[in-house]
Design an enzyme around this catalytic site. Structure first.
Site, short mmCIF file in Angstrom:
data_model
loop_
_atom_site.label_atom_id
_atom_site.label_comp_id
_atom_site.label_asym_id
_atom_site.label_seq_id
_atom_site.Cartn_x
_atom_site.Cartn_y
_atom_site.Cartn_z
N LYS A 42 0.86 -1.20 0.21
CA LYS A 42 -0.04 0.10 -0.01
C LYS A 42 0.63 1.21 -0.03
O LYS A 42 0.33 2.43 -0.38
CB LYS A 42 -1.00 0.02 1.31
N SER A 266 -4.49 -12.27 3.77
CA SER A 266 -4.78 -12.12 2.47
C SER A 266 -3.44 -12.82 1.54
O SER A 266 -3.61 -13.25 0.53
CB SER A 266 -4.80 -10.64 2.14
#
Ligand SMILES: Cc1ncc(COP(=O)(O)O)c(C=O)c1O
Length: 302
Positions: A42, A266
């Site tokens: 991110k 994830s």
């Protein structure tokens, strides 16, 4: 502010390693995005969103930035905004890892939490979005609006280009979908050189919206938001693999113990999907989205 010599930790974003792992079947490579400064991919998109808004005047010096986030985007935004001097207001939830909330605060963000004791429910993300929009409307803050922000998608192209520099040819890419930014940015960049790339979108089996199922409650943070991500179309992927919570968790734990890839649920989902695709004899690239350090106090490593 110019970038020359003043960007501190921002200069450490990207150029992450790619490692090979043996999952059975075809070869599998994992892009180690925990090597980014806040331990997640991110950082790439936070920098892309902020710098694009600076360039075209949507974000002015000293203006407050606002976003809703499970905490990964928020940690990266908090890091980028700290270096660049923008106050940051975050809407998040106690459904997400406490480490992420603390990280945002460590970088100086003002964090507001929505209570969601059952986990990531179909109601949670829309409630977070509504609150972030309200803050932007009321205060004039710049809302990065990650789900609709095309700058963030472009910010991931470099990750695809790095993968192409690191492994010349492969068949498939597996990526867990939240905003779909990483999946889209990476697959678009790779497809420019490997037009036959088989693009596998990964989602939680308990909230398998891309597979045509119903939204539901799950525990694979960062995706499975319960609705179709606005930037993703049906033409953007070739297959969806839905991974149950328990398999994602088991796969993350196994990755730490067998391969030294220490990560979150994830990434566990990505590796579980990669295993399925590699079992067909395909060569696969997937991503370690973020570091296991973000999940130490939660159920994954308890
Ligand atoms: C831990 C984690 N995994 C996966 C994703 C999905 O990435 P993207 O939003 O680029 O689809 C996110 C996004 O928030 C995340 O935080």
């Amino acid at each position: 502010m110019g970038r020359e010599g003043l960007m501190g930790g921002l200069d450490a974003i990207g150029n992450t390693p790619l490692v090979a792992v043996e999952l059975g079947g075809g070869p599998v490579w994992v892009k180690v995005e925990a090597a980014n400064p806040t331990g997640s991919y991110k950082d790439r998109m936070a920098l892309a969103m902020i710098e694009a808004a600076e360039r075209d005047g949507r974000l002015l010096p000293g203006q407050t930035v606002v976003e809703y986030t499970g905490g990964s985007t928020g940690s990266s935004l908090a890091f980028v905004c700290a270096v660049k001097g923008y106050p940051l207001k975050i809407v998040s939830s106690d459904a997400f890892a406490a480490e992420k909330i603390r990280t945002m605060r460590a970088f100086g963000a003002d964090v507001e939490l929505i209570h969601s004791p059952d986990g990531i429910t179909p109601r949670l993300i829309p409630a977070m979005v509504a609150r972030a929009k309200e803050i932007a409307d009321e205060t004039g803050a710049f809302w990065t609006d990650q789900f609709n922000n095309t700058d963030m998608t472009d910010g991931y192209r470099r990750m695809g280009e790095e993968i192409l520099e690191q492994v010349k040819s492969f068949d498939s890419f597996c990526g867990y979908v939240g905003t779909a930014g990483a999946f889209l940015g990476v697959t678009r960049a790779i497809k420019q050189r490997l037009p036959d790339l088989h693009r596998v979108a990964v989602e939680p089996a308990e909230s398998a919206v891309l597979s045509g199922g119903a939204a539901g409650t799950h525990h694979i943070e960062g995706g499975g938001v319960g609705y179709w991500p606005p930037q993703l179309t049906r033409d953007d992927f070739d297959e969806v693999v839905a991974i149950p919570d328990a398999e994602a968790f088991a796969s993350a734990r196994e990755a730490a113990r067998r391969h030294g890839i220490f990560s979150g649920p994830s990434t566990g989902a990505n590796l579980a999907a990669a295993r399925q695709v590699a079992a067909r004899g395909r060569s696969v690239v997937t991503v370690q989205v973020d570091s296991g350090l973000k999940y130490l106090t939660g159920p994954l490593y308890a």
